[in-house]
Motif scaffolding. Structure first.
Motif, mmCIF file in Angstrom:
data_model
loop_
_atom_site.group_PDB
_atom_site.id
_atom_site.type_symbol
_atom_site.label_atom_id
_atom_site.label_comp_id
_atom_site.label_asym_id
_atom_site.label_seq_id
_atom_site.Cartn_x
_atom_site.Cartn_y
_atom_site.Cartn_z
ATOM 1 N N GLU A 20 -62.464 8.925 103.697
ATOM 2 C CA GLU A 20 -63.448 9.910 104.159
ATOM 3 C C GLU A 20 -63.582 11.056 103.158
ATOM 4 O O GLU A 20 -64.681 11.564 102.923
ATOM 5 C CB GLU A 20 -63.077 10.455 105.544
ATOM 6 N N GLN A 21 -62.462 11.470 102.581
ATOM 7 C CA GLN A 21 -62.492 12.541 101.588
ATOM 8 C C GLN A 21 -63.290 12.122 100.358
ATOM 9 O O GLN A 21 -64.141 12.863 99.876
ATOM 10 C CB GLN A 21 -61.064 12.937 101.182
ATOM 11 N N ILE A 22 -63.023 10.921 99.862
ATOM 12 C CA ILE A 22 -63.741 10.432 98.681
ATOM 13 C C ILE A 22 -65.231 10.304 98.990
ATOM 14 O O ILE A 22 -66.077 10.687 98.189
ATOM 15 C CB ILE A 22 -63.141 9.098 98.181
ATOM 16 N N SER A 23 -65.558 9.809 100.166
ATOM 17 C CA SER A 23 -66.957 9.684 100.564
ATOM 18 C C SER A 23 -67.649 11.042 100.562
ATOM 19 O O SER A 23 -68.745 11.204 100.020
ATOM 20 C CB SER A 23 -67.049 9.038 101.944
ATOM 21 N N MET A 24 -67.019 12.034 101.187
ATOM 22 C CA MET A 24 -67.604 13.374 101.232
ATOM 23 C C MET A 24 -67.726 13.956 99.827
ATOM 24 O O MET A 24 -68.751 14.540 99.470
ATOM 25 C CB MET A 24 -66.758 14.292 102.116
ATOM 26 N N LEU A 25 -66.711 13.798 99.012
ATOM 27 C CA LEU A 25 -66.738 14.336 97.654
ATOM 28 C C LEU A 25 -67.824 13.660 96.816
ATOM 29 O O LEU A 25 -68.514 14.314 96.034
ATOM 30 C CB LEU A 25 -65.370 14.189 96.988
ATOM 31 N N LYS A 26 -68.004 12.345 96.990
ATOM 32 C CA LYS A 26 -69.022 11.630 96.218
ATOM 33 C C LYS A 26 -70.444 12.052 96.598
ATOM 34 O O LYS A 26 -71.374 11.833 95.839
ATOM 35 C CB LYS A 26 -68.853 10.112 96.364
ATOM 36 N N LYS A 27 -70.600 12.668 97.763
ATOM 37 C CA LYS A 27 -71.897 13.239 98.141
ATOM 38 C C LYS A 27 -72.218 14.458 97.293
ATOM 39 O O LYS A 27 -73.323 14.981 97.337
ATOM 40 C CB LYS A 27 -71.911 13.627 99.620
ATOM 41 N N HIS A 28 -71.224 14.912 96.522
ATOM 42 C CA HIS A 28 -71.358 16.110 95.693
ATOM 43 C C HIS A 28 -71.229 15.794 94.201
ATOM 44 O O HIS A 28 -70.923 16.674 93.405
ATOM 45 C CB HIS A 28 -70.303 17.142 96.100
ATOM 46 N N VAL A 29 -71.444 14.522 93.821
ATOM 47 C CA VAL A 29 -71.339 14.119 92.416
ATOM 48 C C VAL A 29 -72.574 13.312 92.027
ATOM 49 O O VAL A 29 -72.990 12.413 92.762
ATOM 50 C CB VAL A 29 -70.068 13.271 92.158
ATOM 51 N N LEU A 30 -73.124 13.641 90.862
ATOM 52 C CA LEU A 30 -74.245 12.889 90.298
ATOM 53 C C LEU A 30 -73.742 12.125 89.087
ATOM 54 O O LEU A 30 -72.854 12.583 88.370
ATOM 55 C CB LEU A 30 -75.379 13.833 89.891
ATOM 56 N N ASN A 31 -74.324 10.982 88.832
ATOM 57 C CA ASN A 31 -73.881 10.038 87.812
ATOM 58 C C ASN A 31 -73.980 10.555 86.380
ATOM 59 O O ASN A 31 -73.279 10.078 85.507
ATOM 60 C CB ASN A 31 -74.700 8.755 87.962
ATOM 61 N N LEU A 32 -74.844 11.515 86.115
ATOM 62 C CA LEU A 32 -75.069 12.018 84.759
ATOM 63 C C LEU A 32 -74.943 13.529 84.721
ATOM 64 O O LEU A 32 -75.164 14.192 85.732
ATOM 65 C CB LEU A 32 -76.485 11.645 84.283
ATOM 66 N N PRO A 33 -74.659 14.104 83.548
ATOM 67 C CA PRO A 33 -74.686 15.564 83.427
ATOM 68 C C PRO A 33 -76.152 16.012 83.356
ATOM 69 O O PRO A 33 -76.861 15.649 82.427
ATOM 70 C CB PRO A 33 -73.942 15.851 82.123
ATOM 71 N N LEU A 34 -76.603 16.738 84.364
ATOM 72 C CA LEU A 34 -78.012 17.130 84.444
ATOM 73 C C LEU A 34 -78.169 18.647 84.428
ATOM 74 O O LEU A 34 -77.590 19.352 85.265
ATOM 75 C CB LEU A 34 -78.643 16.550 85.717
ATOM 76 N N SER A 35 -78.966 19.132 83.490
ATOM 77 C CA SER A 35 -79.250 20.565 83.366
ATOM 78 C C SER A 35 -80.164 21.005 84.508
ATOM 79 O O SER A 35 -80.826 20.165 85.139
ATOM 80 C CB SER A 35 -79.933 20.846 82.026
ATOM 81 N N PRO A 36 -80.240 22.311 84.771
ATOM 82 C CA PRO A 36 -81.160 22.797 85.807
ATOM 83 C C PRO A 36 -82.601 22.370 85.549
ATOM 84 O O PRO A 36 -83.315 22.004 86.479
ATOM 85 C CB PRO A 36 -81.005 24.321 85.727
ATOM 86 N N LYS A 37 -83.010 22.393 84.299
ATOM 87 C CA LYS A 37 -84.383 22.017 83.952
ATOM 88 C C LYS A 37 -84.646 20.543 84.306
ATOM 89 O O LYS A 37 -85.664 20.207 84.894
ATOM 90 C CB LYS A 37 -84.623 22.262 82.466
ATOM 91 N N LYS A 38 -83.702 19.652 83.948
ATOM 92 C CA LYS A 38 -83.856 18.230 84.263
ATOM 93 C C LYS A 38 -83.844 17.998 85.769
ATOM 94 O O LYS A 38 -84.623 17.207 86.293
ATOM 95 C CB LYS A 38 -82.753 17.407 83.607
ATOM 96 N N LEU A 39 -82.944 18.697 86.459
ATOM 97 C CA LEU A 39 -82.858 18.551 87.913
ATOM 98 C C LEU A 39 -84.160 18.950 88.590
ATOM 99 O O LEU A 39 -84.667 18.233 89.454
ATOM 100 C CB LEU A 39 -81.701 19.389 88.468
ATOM 101 N N ALA A 40 -84.693 20.105 88.206
ATOM 102 C CA ALA A 40 -85.933 20.598 88.810
ATOM 103 C C ALA A 40 -87.083 19.629 88.554
ATOM 104 O O ALA A 40 -87.924 19.406 89.425
ATOM 105 C CB ALA A 40 -86.257 21.992 88.284
#
Length: 162
Positions: A94-114
């Motif tokens: 459950e901990q890993i599941s919750m934590l993975k909800k807070h991880v993205l596969n790539l390093p994304l800058s604010p500009k790319k995210l937006a």
């Protein structure tokens, strides 16, 4: 006392936070752990990572990623029982599941995210991303500070993503 200290730290972070908009300069850090220590108000997240087997277990061998890190105050908003259940060392999955909800596969800058508008977490959840009035948010979790590290991006947010 801990809640009071956490509230003071969040206030300080918010008052000193740099803009997270697409044109903002992002502070540089050596690695994820350095960024989390610098944030200061992420002990719950750090304890969850340690209990769940550490950063390598969370990232599943990924070299670079984006962490969306809720503050201690964000975790406190879940309520005492939910937080106690989440911190239970017997509930690693459950901990890993919750934590993975807070991880993205790539390093994304604010500009790319937006520009993307929506991102998918390692858990497979889609989260809307927007940049309004120079404030970046993942769903209703607003970014209060961000760092770029050699391992990727770290965004400190004010809510837990569910």
């Amino acid at each position: 006392m801990r809640l009071f200290t956490s509230a003071i730290l969040v206030g300080l972070l918010m008052s000193f936070a740099t803009s997270c908009g697409s044109n903002a300069a992002i502070p540089q850090m050596e690695d994820f752990n350095a960024a989390l220590k610098k944030a200061g108000n992420t002990t719950t997240y750090q304890m969850l990572i340690a209990t769940a087997g550490g950063m390598p277990q969370l990232l599943g061998g990924k070299v670079k990623a984006t962490l969306i890190v809720p503050t201690d105050d964000a975790f406190n908003q879940l309520g005492v029982q939910a937080l106690m259940d989440l911190m239970d060392a017997q509930k690693t999955a459950e901990q890993i599941s919750m934590l993975k909800k807070h991880v993205l596969n790539l390093p994304l800058s604010p500009k790319k995210l937006a520009a993307m508008g929506t991102v998918t977490t390692l858990e497979g959840n889609s989260i809307p991303v927007k940049n309004e009035s120079n404030v970046l948010s993942f769903g209703d979790a607003q970014v209060i500070y961000s760092w770029q590290t050699e391992e990727g991006m770290v965004y400190i947010v004010n809510k837990v993503i569910k």
